[in-house]
Design a protein around this motif. Structure first.
Motif, mmCIF file in Angstrom:
data_model
loop_
_atom_site.group_PDB
_atom_site.id
_atom_site.type_symbol
_atom_site.label_atom_id
_atom_site.label_comp_id
_atom_site.label_asym_id
_atom_site.label_seq_id
_atom_site.Cartn_x
_atom_site.Cartn_y
_atom_site.Cartn_z
ATOM 1 N N HIS A 47 42.305 44.089 32.711
ATOM 2 C CA HIS A 47 41.745 44.825 33.847
ATOM 3 C C HIS A 47 42.087 44.065 35.127
ATOM 4 N N HIS A 81 43.821 44.604 39.464
ATOM 5 C CA HIS A 81 44.322 45.468 40.543
ATOM 6 C C HIS A 81 45.438 44.732 41.274
ATOM 7 N N HIS A 115 42.692 51.851 40.236
ATOM 8 C CA HIS A 115 41.634 52.872 40.164
ATOM 9 C C HIS A 115 42.238 54.264 40.105
ATOM 10 N N GLU A 121 42.141 52.319 35.633
ATOM 11 C CA GLU A 121 40.681 52.237 35.519
ATOM 12 C C GLU A 121 40.165 53.598 35.968
ATOM 13 N N ASP A 165 39.661 41.557 36.565
ATOM 14 C CA ASP A 165 39.346 42.579 37.586
ATOM 15 C C ASP A 165 39.703 42.036 38.975
ATOM 16 N N HIS A 176 41.289 41.528 42.550
ATOM 17 C CA HIS A 176 41.701 42.487 43.580
ATOM 18 C C HIS A 176 42.578 41.848 44.650
HETATM 19 FE FE LIG Z 1 38.426 47.220 38.465
#
Ligand SMILES: [Fe+2]
Length: 233
Positions: free
Chosen positions: A2, A4, A39, A77, A189, A191
């Protein structure tokens, strides 16, 4: 499982130089394979538009990537909305698998919502296996029992690296689901390189000390299995 990292596609990496820096940080953390999960919001774009944008972002990054960069897999996601079931979700699954990373809305989960979600999950269960993104995060918005009503189905669970140091209910929840073998995957996760950076090495250190090396190994093995096309759970 997971992150980005793809540039300019969501609220994650804004550009290729940032993505390259994130990849470098991942590699330094010992990460060899990464599932890119931008996303996907059905209210904002169709799956086709998303897939086209994701491909563009991936190609832009691929041109700039060095030789020793982690291997990238495409994914998404996907925010749950009731009309999701009307679409072909197999294209949004993690590349080469039938596993779909799904995110819940950040609100209190009502009985109606839970019934709707469970009916959606039942309808797609022959084709798609759901992975709940960062299960622990929803506890800031909803109660544990409602969350368990979503998790108490044939569903795999991903936890965020950054949540392991949490105290109070999030920390207790993480301990509980690890003890009961209900957590399957770990994800950064990440970013960006500042507020939400790649943090696998720190998470590994923490998990190996506070839980055990086996727990970390279990998360890694599960990820490896599905990327090799095997099933788990
Ligand atoms: Fe996420």
């Amino acid at each position: 499982m997971h992150c980005h990292i793809l540039p300019g596609i969501d609220d994650g990496s804004p550009d290729t130089p940032t993505s390259l820096e994130m990849l470098k940080m991942q590699a330094e953390s010992g990460v060899g394979e990464i599932v890119c999960t931008p996303h996907f919001y059905l209210s904002e774009q169709s799956p086709e538009e998303f897939l086209e944008k994701r491909q563009e972002a991936f190609e832009k990054l691929k041109e700039a990537i060095g030789e020793n960069s982690p291997k990238l897999y495409m994914g998404a996601e996907v925010l749950y909305t009731p009309s999701l079931g009307e679409h072909d979700l197999s294209r949004l699954c993690i590349e080469g698998t039938r596993y779909l990373l799904i995110e819940l809305p950040y609100t209190r989960l009502t009985g109606d919502f839970i019934r709707g979600f469970n009916s959606f999950a039942n309808d797609i269960s022959r084709e798609i296996k759901l992975i709940l993104a960062h299960a622990e995060r929803y506890l800031s918005f909803t109660d544990e029992q409602s969350l368990y009503e979503i998790m108490d189905r044939d569903m795999l669970i991903q936890l965020n690296c950054g949540s392991f140091r949490s105290f109070s209910k999030t920390g207790r929840f993480i301990k509980e689901i690890i003890k009961n073998k209900r957590a399957h995957f770990l994800g950064t996760d990440c970013h960006n390189i500042t507020g939400r950076p790649p943090n696998m090495a720190a998470a590994r250190k923490y998990i190996e000390k506070k839980f055990s090396p086996e727990v970390f190994g279990y998360f890694m093995r599960n990820a490896g299995k599905i990327l090799k096309g095997k099933e788990i759970g």
